[in-house]
Design an enzyme around this catalytic site. Sequence first.
Site, PDB file in Angstrom:
ATOM      1  N   GLY A 191       2.248 -82.257 -39.774  1.00  0.00           N
ATOM      2  CA  GLY A 191       2.986 -82.468 -41.059  1.00  0.00           C
ATOM      3  C   GLY A 191       4.102 -81.480 -41.483  1.00  0.00           C
ATOM      4  O   GLY A 191       4.838 -81.712 -42.302  1.00  0.00           O
ATOM      5  N   ALA A 192       4.468 -80.501 -40.640  1.00  0.00           N
ATOM      6  CA  ALA A 192       5.655 -79.686 -40.739  1.00  0.00           C
ATOM      7  C   ALA A 192       7.050 -80.382 -40.642  1.00  0.00           C
ATOM      8  O   ALA A 192       7.802 -80.007 -41.622  1.00  0.00           O
ATOM      9  CB  ALA A 192       5.506 -78.561 -39.421  1.00  0.00           C
ATOM     10  N   GLY A 193       7.078 -81.390 -39.802  1.00  0.00           N
ATOM     11  CA  GLY A 193       8.280 -82.081 -39.915  1.00  0.00           C
ATOM     12  C   GLY A 193       8.301 -83.070 -41.130  1.00  0.00           C
ATOM     13  O   GLY A 193       9.625 -83.171 -41.379  1.00  0.00           O
ATOM     14  N   ASP A 194       7.083 -83.554 -41.463  1.00  0.00           N
ATOM     15  CA  ASP A 194       7.461 -84.387 -42.716  1.00  0.00           C
ATOM     16  C   ASP A 194       7.572 -83.532 -43.921  1.00  0.00           C
ATOM     17  O   ASP A 194       8.601 -84.037 -44.829  1.00  0.00           O
ATOM     18  CB  ASP A 194       6.092 -84.975 -42.935  1.00  0.00           C
ATOM     19  CG  ASP A 194       5.571 -85.849 -41.591  1.00  0.00           C
ATOM     20  OD1 ASP A 194       6.402 -86.346 -40.838  1.00  0.00           O
ATOM     21  OD2 ASP A 194       4.354 -85.892 -41.492  1.00  0.00           O
ATOM     22  N   ARG A 231       4.845 -91.396 -31.436  1.00  0.00           N
ATOM     23  CA  ARG A 231       3.152 -91.397 -30.933  1.00  0.00           C
ATOM     24  C   ARG A 231       2.863 -92.360 -29.832  1.00  0.00           C
ATOM     25  O   ARG A 231       2.707 -93.340 -30.075  1.00  0.00           O
ATOM     26  CB  ARG A 231       2.576 -91.621 -32.133  1.00  0.00           C
ATOM     27  CG  ARG A 231       2.548 -90.843 -33.354  1.00  0.00           C
ATOM     28  CD  ARG A 231       1.901 -89.607 -33.172  1.00  0.00           C
ATOM     29  NE  ARG A 231       1.891 -88.529 -34.248  1.00  0.00           N
ATOM     30  CZ  ARG A 231       2.843 -87.689 -34.315  1.00  0.00           C
ATOM     31  NH1 ARG A 231       3.855 -87.687 -33.509  1.00  0.00           N
ATOM     32  NH2 ARG A 231       2.661 -86.997 -35.318  1.00  0.00           N
ATOM     33  N   GLU A 276      11.403 -85.265 -29.083  1.00  0.00           N
ATOM     34  CA  GLU A 276      11.839 -86.701 -29.073  1.00  0.00           C
ATOM     35  C   GLU A 276      13.233 -86.729 -28.534  1.00  0.00           C
ATOM     36  O   GLU A 276      13.742 -87.794 -28.168  1.00  0.00           O
ATOM     37  CB  GLU A 276      11.658 -87.056 -30.659  1.00  0.00           C
ATOM     38  CG  GLU A 276      10.432 -87.385 -31.157  1.00  0.00           C
ATOM     39  CD  GLU A 276      10.322 -87.411 -32.805  1.00  0.00           C
ATOM     40  OE1 GLU A 276       9.343 -87.902 -33.089  1.00  0.00           O
ATOM     41  OE2 GLU A 276      11.172 -86.935 -33.315  1.00  0.00           O
ATOM     42  N   ASN A 316      13.606 -75.630 -43.707  1.00  0.00           N
ATOM     43  CA  ASN A 316      12.815 -74.757 -42.735  1.00  0.00           C
ATOM     44  C   ASN A 316      11.716 -74.072 -43.290  1.00  0.00           C
ATOM     45  O   ASN A 316      10.552 -73.908 -42.738  1.00  0.00           O
ATOM     46  CB  ASN A 316      13.792 -74.039 -41.912  1.00  0.00           C
ATOM     47  CG  ASN A 316      14.731 -74.771 -40.816  1.00  0.00           C
ATOM     48  OD1 ASN A 316      14.311 -75.872 -40.750  1.00  0.00           O
ATOM     49  ND2 ASN A 316      15.615 -74.066 -40.466  1.00  0.00           N
ATOM     50  N   GLY A 366      -4.300 -79.047 -41.880  1.00  0.00           N
ATOM     51  CA  GLY A 366      -3.968 -80.432 -42.662  1.00  0.00           C
ATOM     52  C   GLY A 366      -2.714 -80.367 -43.284  1.00  0.00           C
ATOM     53  O   GLY A 366      -1.865 -79.258 -43.431  1.00  0.00           O
ATOM     54  N   ASP A 409      13.096 -91.137 -39.368  1.00  0.00           N
ATOM     55  CA  ASP A 409      12.181 -90.079 -38.526  1.00  0.00           C
ATOM     56  C   ASP A 409      11.406 -90.900 -37.474  1.00  0.00           C
ATOM     57  O   ASP A 409      10.216 -91.328 -38.009  1.00  0.00           O
ATOM     58  CB  ASP A 409      11.336 -89.034 -39.242  1.00  0.00           C
ATOM     59  CG  ASP A 409      10.654 -87.981 -38.560  1.00  0.00           C
ATOM     60  OD1 ASP A 409      10.833 -88.098 -37.118  1.00  0.00           O
ATOM     61  OD2 ASP A 409      10.241 -87.273 -39.085  1.00  0.00           O
ATOM     62  N   GLY A 418      14.080 -73.302 -36.053  1.00  0.00           N
ATOM     63  CA  GLY A 418      14.843 -73.760 -36.984  1.00  0.00           C
ATOM     64  C   GLY A 418      15.241 -75.297 -36.583  1.00  0.00           C
ATOM     65  O   GLY A 418      14.435 -75.957 -36.075  1.00  0.00           O
TER      66      GLY A 418
END
Length: 335
Positions: free
Chosen positions: A266-269, A178, A208, A300, A311, A174, A242
């Site tokens: 942190g949603a992607g992590d 940054r 990205e 998802n 956080g 991933d 989604g």
Amino acid sequence: MAPTSGSLPSTGLIVSFGEMLIDFVPTVSGVSLAEAPGFLKAPGGAPANVAIAVTRLGGRAAFVGKLGDDEFGRMLAGILEQNGVAVDGVLFDQGARTALAFVTLRADGEREFMFYRNPSADMLLTPAELDLDLIRSAKIFHYGSISLIVEPCRSAHLKAMEVAKAAGALLSYDPNLRLPLWPSAEEARKQIMSIWDQAEVIKVSDDELEFLTGSNKIDDESALSLWHPNLKLLLVTLGEKGCRYYTKSFRGSVDGFHVKTVDTTGAGDSFVGALLCKLVDDRSLLEDEAKLKGVLKFANACGAITTTKKGAIPALPTESEARIVLTGGRGQIQP
């Protein structure tokens, strides 16, 4: 053989490599860093978030990286341990501090970052310091691109990938772009792509995808321009819309969950951790579209839950919390 009473079947180990740092988040949302009246400290760093996402869901994870031998570094190592992440691969540098990032959610919803890493301990990990036995024990080896920015960490990253691959691990990437950390956008694109053809699972966000392809279109043609022969699964995450998935045999999309978003950090992590947690013991889902779609719906849901609290780490869900969402049991979250 069935597990004995009270024991759980052993699951494969996911080793996550890279940076862990402290995010300083303003006490007030919708203001710039300069306008923020104060900050709360929050543990962060995408590879560490993924490791904790895995253990929160009942999987096995280890983190490999370097922290400062300071109060923040010891605090972060403690957070990994408290969350059941193995810390055998964590080192402490006496000469450099733990990385810090000041993060804010502006009124337009975009995040703004200011990093303190000159150099920070994570950048100073050397190939000789790697716990190679730990890396060889990984069923999945997961990493980002921040560890590619400078030496000696870049060489440590490349060595760890090589050792994991030789031992039979599935490589998961991933990029977690940054831009403020890179010398230039061109260098970021070049280095992110320099290891592209080695990963078997790659997840990119819609932003990205645009950055890496130079296209402003989020479509199949744009995504498939990133395909390479070793790839087994390419994922493009689309926020609340989604995700899209691409394999050698099939492609499609899975709808997201509409939530009251508080903080997207942190949603992607969380999404990646959920996917890897299911993939580590069942690689057949890479060839079974119905099974893959079910896992991506679960991922998802995990990503959506993570945006409903401030956080990253405190917001990462448990399996039961994700199941409640999947079955429509939580009012404010709808598929």
